[in-house]
Design an enzyme around this catalytic site. Structure first.
Site, PDB file in Angstrom:
ATOM      1  N   SER A  66       0.837  -1.211   0.000  1.00  0.00           N
ATOM      2  CA  SER A  66       0.000   0.000   0.000  1.00  0.00           C
ATOM      3  C   SER A  66       0.869   1.256   0.000  1.00  0.00           C
ATOM      4  O   SER A  66       2.020   1.248   0.434  1.00  0.00           O
ATOM      5  CB  SER A  66      -0.912   0.017   1.222  1.00  0.00           C
ATOM      6  OG  SER A  66      -1.735  -1.128   1.251  1.00  0.00           O
TER       7      SER A  66
HETATM    8  N1  SAM Z   1      -0.663  -4.841   4.034  1.00  0.00           N
HETATM    9  C1  SAM Z   1       0.090  -5.142   2.836  1.00  0.00           C
HETATM   10  C2  SAM Z   1       1.480  -4.588   2.862  1.00  0.00           C
HETATM   11  O1  SAM Z   1       1.842  -3.873   3.797  1.00  0.00           O
HETATM   12  O2  SAM Z   1       2.222  -4.913   1.937  1.00  0.00           O
HETATM   13  C3  SAM Z   1      -0.616  -4.714   1.579  1.00  0.00           C
HETATM   14  C4  SAM Z   1      -1.774  -5.527   1.317  1.00  0.00           C
HETATM   15  S1  SAM Z   1      -2.250  -5.724  -0.338  1.00  0.00           S
HETATM   16  C5  SAM Z   1      -2.914  -4.138  -0.687  1.00  0.00           C
HETATM   17  C6  SAM Z   1      -3.632  -6.786  -0.026  1.00  0.00           C
HETATM   18  C7  SAM Z   1      -3.257  -8.196   0.365  1.00  0.00           C
HETATM   19  O3  SAM Z   1      -4.439  -8.866   0.785  1.00  0.00           O
HETATM   20  C8  SAM Z   1      -2.685  -9.019  -0.782  1.00  0.00           C
HETATM   21  O4  SAM Z   1      -1.438  -9.542  -0.403  1.00  0.00           O
HETATM   22  C9  SAM Z   1      -3.714 -10.138  -0.973  1.00  0.00           C
HETATM   23  O5  SAM Z   1      -3.138 -11.373  -1.369  1.00  0.00           O
HETATM   24  C10 SAM Z   1      -4.333 -10.210   0.408  1.00  0.00           C
HETATM   25  N2  SAM Z   1      -5.670 -10.799   0.475  1.00  0.00           N
HETATM   26  C11 SAM Z   1      -6.720 -10.636  -0.350  1.00  0.00           C
HETATM   27  N3  SAM Z   1      -7.786 -11.338   0.094  1.00  0.00           N
HETATM   28  C12 SAM Z   1      -7.387 -11.957   1.240  1.00  0.00           C
HETATM   29  C13 SAM Z   1      -8.026 -12.829   2.182  1.00  0.00           C
HETATM   30  N4  SAM Z   1      -9.303 -13.233   2.037  1.00  0.00           N
HETATM   31  N5  SAM Z   1      -7.308 -13.247   3.240  1.00  0.00           N
HETATM   32  C14 SAM Z   1      -6.021 -12.872   3.424  1.00  0.00           C
HETATM   33  N6  SAM Z   1      -5.365 -12.067   2.559  1.00  0.00           N
HETATM   34  C15 SAM Z   1      -6.034 -11.598   1.498  1.00  0.00           C
END
Ligand code: SAM
Length: 221
Positions: free
Chosen positions: A64
């Site tokens: 993000s």
């Molecule tokens: N917090 C992260 C960072 O600091 O890098 C950025 C997050 S990224 C915008 C969103 C993440 O959510 C992705 O890695 C994606 O694989 C994960 N994601 C999406 N749906 C999910 C779920 N149901 N459970 C866990 N992770 C999930």
């Protein structure tokens, strides 16, 4: 990877930009100033690490934007020692910011490659109070619920009811909710055990989708 004076200087400039966007929580700003964001990007993209933008971390996912990390963290109103659930570990950067602020963290990632990479990164940086889970975070992690705080870092089509259930009374969840292209940032405070909530709405953002049972069920979005 090394953290040089040049990188530290770049972080100080980044902090100024984040301040200009309205972040006032000094502890959040200090955590961002301390944590080397370039560790979380592929080495070929180091020059992007201290620009205020989201960036690819592979697997079709992103780290993000720093001001968004700061905004979500500020909304959480975290105090040292609180039990926090993060959904969407991604690179592990946001997780480390929460750990830096003293959270007892459980973080869930659905993508195995990112789960393994972020788990190693968080451990290599020396953070001890982190439990990394591979799984569908849209269902939360009821095994050790309730949580003081829940932070969702992917865009959800709705407020997942089961996540509200896993909050303590008085607990706070920060979650972007909307369609696939734009989500409003919500801060949800659980005001009573029966699941009553108070909802505050903030600016619009664009996150990658929260997939899984209580997110966008179609994983090919
Ligand atoms: N917090 C992260 C960072 O600091 O890098 C950025 C997050 S990224 C915008 C969103 C993440 O959510 C992705 O890695 C994606 O694989 C994960 N994601 C999406 N749906 C999910 C779920 N149901 N459970 C866990 N992770 C999930």
């Amino acid at each position: 990877m090394q953290d040089s004076f040049k990188h530290k200087g770049m972080r100080i400039k980044l902090i100024e930009q984040i301040r200009e966007k309205g972040i006032v929580d000094e502890q959040v700003l200090q955590a961002i100033e301390k944590l080397p964001r370039h560790f979380f990007l592929e080495s070929a993209f180091l020059e992007h690490a201290y620009q205020d933008k989201a960036f690819s971390i592979g697997e079709g996912q992103t780290i993000s934007q720093p001001s968004t990390v700061a905004f979500q963290t500020e909304l959480l109103n975290l105090t040292e020692g609180e039990k926090v659930l993060e959904i969407g570990t991604g690179s592990g950067y946001q997780a480390c910011i929460l750990l830096e602020l003293g959270a007892k963290l459980t973080t869930i990632e659905i993508n195995k490659t990112l789960f393994e990479k972020s788990k190693k990164m968080i451990a290599d940086l020396g953070y001890k109070r982190c439990r990394n889970i591979l799984g569908d975070g849209s269902q939360g992690y009821p095994t050790i619920a309730p949580y003081d705080k829940i932070l969702v870092t992917a865009g959800s089509p709705k407020i997942p009811k089961n996540l509200v259930e896993q909050l303590k009374t008085g607990g706070i969840m920060v979650i972007p909710v909307g369609d696939r292209f734009s989500q409003e940032m919500l801060r949800i405070t659980k005001t009573a055990d029966k699941g009553e909530v108070e909802i505050e709405t903030f600016d619009n953002f664009r996150f990658v989708p929260l997939i899984g049972k209580f997110g966008w069920q179609d994983q090919n979005l």
